[in-house]
Design a protein around this motif. Sequence first.
Motif, PDB file in Angstrom:
ATOM      1  N   GLN A 211      -3.827  -4.810   6.301  1.00  0.00           N
ATOM      2  CA  GLN A 211      -3.269  -5.734   5.527  1.00  0.00           C
ATOM      3  C   GLN A 211      -1.985  -6.241   6.057  1.00  0.00           C
ATOM      4  O   GLN A 211      -0.723  -5.381   5.364  1.00  0.00           O
ATOM      5  N   PRO A 212      -1.340  -7.181   6.483  1.00  0.00           N
ATOM      6  CA  PRO A 212      -0.564  -7.800   6.765  1.00  0.00           C
ATOM      7  C   PRO A 212       0.515  -8.276   6.005  1.00  0.00           C
ATOM      8  O   PRO A 212       0.247  -8.416   5.222  1.00  0.00           O
ATOM      9  N   HIS A 213       1.950  -8.447   6.180  1.00  0.00           N
ATOM     10  CA  HIS A 213       2.706  -8.145   4.874  1.00  0.00           C
ATOM     11  C   HIS A 213       3.519  -9.129   5.159  1.00  0.00           C
ATOM     12  O   HIS A 213       4.277  -9.315   6.528  1.00  0.00           O
ATOM     13  N   MET A 214       3.795 -10.531   4.043  1.00  0.00           N
ATOM     14  CA  MET A 214       4.058 -11.262   4.152  1.00  0.00           C
ATOM     15  C   MET A 214       4.164 -12.532   5.446  1.00  0.00           C
ATOM     16  O   MET A 214       4.638 -12.509   6.166  1.00  0.00           O
ATOM     17  N   GLY A 215       3.356 -11.907   5.362  1.00  0.00           N
ATOM     18  CA  GLY A 215       2.549 -12.600   6.966  1.00  0.00           C
ATOM     19  C   GLY A 215       3.284 -12.732   8.153  1.00  0.00           C
ATOM     20  O   GLY A 215       2.967 -13.323   9.213  1.00  0.00           O
TER      21      GLY A 215
END
Length: 753
Positions: A335-339
Motif C-alpha cells: 500500500q503506497p503512501h502519498m503516491g
Amino acid sequence: MSAQGKFKKDKEIIADYEAQVKEIRTQLVEQFKCLEQQSESRLQLLQDLQEFFRRKAEIELEYSRSLEKLAERFSSKIRSSREHQFKKDQHLLSPVNCWYLVLTQTRRESRDHATLNDIFMNNVIVRLSQISEDVIRLFKKSKEIGLQMHEELLKVTNELYTVMKTYHMYHAESISAESKLKEAEKQEEKQFNKSGDISVNLLRHEDRPQRRSSVKKIEKMKEKRQAKYSENKLKCTKARNDYLLNLAATNAAVSKYYIHDVSDLIDCCDLGFHASLARTFRTYLSAEYNLETSRHEGLDVIENAVDNLDARSDKHTIMDMCNQVFCPPLKFEFQPHMGDEVCQVSAQQPVQTELLMRYHQLQSRLATLKIENEEVRKTLDATMQTLQDMLTVEDFDVSDAFQHSRSTESVKSAASETYMSKINIAKRRANQQETEMFYFTKFKEYLNGSNLITKLQAKHDLLKQTLGEGERAECGTTRPPCLPPKPQKMRRPRPLSVYNHKLFNGNMETFIKDSGQAIPLVVESCIRYINLYGLQQQGIFRVPGSQVEVNDIKNSFERGEDPLADDQNERDINSVAGVLKLYFRGLENPLFPKERFQDLISTIKIENPAERVHQIQQIIVTLPRAVIVVMRYLFAFLNHLSQYSDENMMDPYNLAICFGPTLMHIPDGQDPVSCQAHVNEVIKTIIIHHEGIFPSHRELEGPVYEKCMTGGEEYCDSPHSEPGTIDEVDHDNGTEPHTSDDGIPKGTLVAHQ
C-alpha cells in the motif's frame, strides 16, 4: 399217592397259577402308572419350557425397548444440537460414520430382539402348548387301548384257568374210574382162582347156579366200570388237549403283549412328541441363529467403517466442508503512501552494502536453523513412530473372557495377568502421556523453527532477487519503472481442490486424462505387488496395515513415484492393500456412480443369474470408457485373488464385504444397514462373473490384468503400460503441499532441506 396227597398237590398248582396271574395283574397296573408318570413328567417339562420362553420373551422385549430408547436418546441429542446443520454433513467423517453406524446397529438389534419376542410368544410357546395337548390326548387314547388289551389278556388267563380246572377234574375222575376197574378185575381174578381150586365134581349140584350168578354179576360190573373208565379217559384226553392248546395260546398272548404290544403302546404315547419338540427347538435355534447372522451383518458394516477410519481423509473432508475458513487468504498487497511509486526493495548505494551484509547474515542464519530444525524433525518423526506403535497395539482381543470351559475365577485370574490388566494399563497410559508431552514440546519447537525459517527465507529470497537485479542495473541493464499496483477486485476464496491436482481424494477421470495413464499407477502397481507377494496372504484387504507405512506409500504415489517398483518384498502386504482401498474409497466420484446406484441394486431382485449378469452389463457399458477399463482390471484381479480363498480366506463374498462400501457409496437418505447387504451382493456377482460383464480387450482397448505377473524390467516394459507416463507428470501444477504422517505440511516446512 393217596387221594389226600393228590388233593394237596392240586391246591398247590392252583395257588401257583393264581399267584402268577396276580403278578401279571400287578404288572399291568404298574405299567399304566409308569406311562402316566412319564406323561406327567413331559407335561411338567413342557410347562417349564413355556414359562421359560415366556420370561425370555419378556426379557427380549424389555431389552429391545431399552435399546430403542438408548438409540433414540442419542439420536434426539444429535437432532437437537445447535450445530445439527453442520453435523448433518459429518457422516462424511469416518469417526462420526462409525458412531452413526453404532446407533443404526443398536436400532437393528432392537428390532431383532423384538422379533425374537414375537417368535417366542406367538410361535414357540404356542407350539409347546399344542404339544402338551397332544401328550394328554395321546395318553388318554393309549390308555383306552391298553385297558382293552389288559382285559383281553386277563380273559385269556381266565379261560386257561377254566380249562386247567376241567382238565384236573376229568383227570381225577379218570384215575378214580381206573381204580374201580382195577378193583373189579381183581375181584374177577379172585373169583376165577376160587373156581380153579375146587373140583367141579366135588361141588354140590345146588351150588352151581349160585356160582354162575356171582360170576355174571362180577363180569357185568367189570364191563360197566370198563365203559366208565373209557368214557372218563376220553374226556380227560380232550380236556388235556384243550388245556395244552389254551396254555400255548395264553403264553403266546402274554409273550406278545410284553415283547411287542407294550413297546407299541409306549410308541402310541410318544407319537410325534419328539418330532414336535425337535421342530419347536429348531424354531428357537433358527431365531437365535438368524439373530446372530443379522448381528454379524451389522457388525461387519461397522468393522468395515472401522477399517476405513482415516485421519488424512477426515482432515481433507473437514477442510473441504469449511473451505471458506481453511482456504488461504489473499496476499497482502503493498500500500503506497502519498503516491510513492517505489514498490521494491532498493539495492542502490548507499544501502546496497548494508543489504549485502544483511543477506549474508540471513544465509548463515538459515543454514544453522535448517540443520537444527532437521534434527528436531527427525526426533519428531521418531517420537511419532513411538506414539503410533503405542496407539496401534492390538489389545482389543477379549476372546479369553468368553472361554466357557473355564471357571469364572480362572478367567479373572487369567485376565489379571494379561496385557489389559490394570497395572499394565496404568503403566502404558503413563508412558503414552509422557511421550505425548515430549512430542508436543518438539512439535512446538519444530513449528517455531520452521516458521522462523519461512520468514527468514522469504527475506533472503527477496534480498537475493533485489541484489541480483541491482548488479544487473549497475552493469547497464535497465528495468521498467515500478508502477503503482492496479486496484484488484475482491475475490471469493476458492476451495482447496481448485489449487490441487490430486491423485488421492481427486477425480479419477480427470487424472487419467491429464496424466495419460490408462490405469492410475497406484492401482496397477498395488495390484501387481499383491499378485507377486500377497495372493495367499490370509485376511488380505480385511486386516489393516501400518498407518505410517500406508501414508508413506500414498505420499510417494502422490509425488508421481512408484514405491513398489523394486522387485523386492519389503513392503507389508496389508499396507499395500490398504493403499489400494484408500485410493478407491477417497475418489471424488466413486467407481460406481451414485446416479446408477438404484439400477444396480435392483438387479438383486433378478433370480436368474444369467439375466442378472446381463442387466449389470447393460448398466456398466453406459459408464465412461476410462472407468470401465479400471473396473475390468480391478475385478479381474479380485476374481483371481478369490481363487486362493483356501489360503487367504477371502472368497468373493468376503471381498465384496471389503470393497462394497469402498466402490459403491450409499446415497443420502438410504438406510446404510439394509442397503449394504445388497451392495455386497452386487459386488460379489461382478467378481464372480467379471468376464461376462466387462468387454474384452478386442472390444475395448486398454490394459488387461494378467494372472502371471513379473517384476523388474519386464513389468516396466509391459505392453499394457503407458510409456513415459510417470516421468511426464507435471509436479509443478499447483498441487497441494505433501503432508507428513502427523498432518504437518511438508512443502512449506522442509522445502529447503
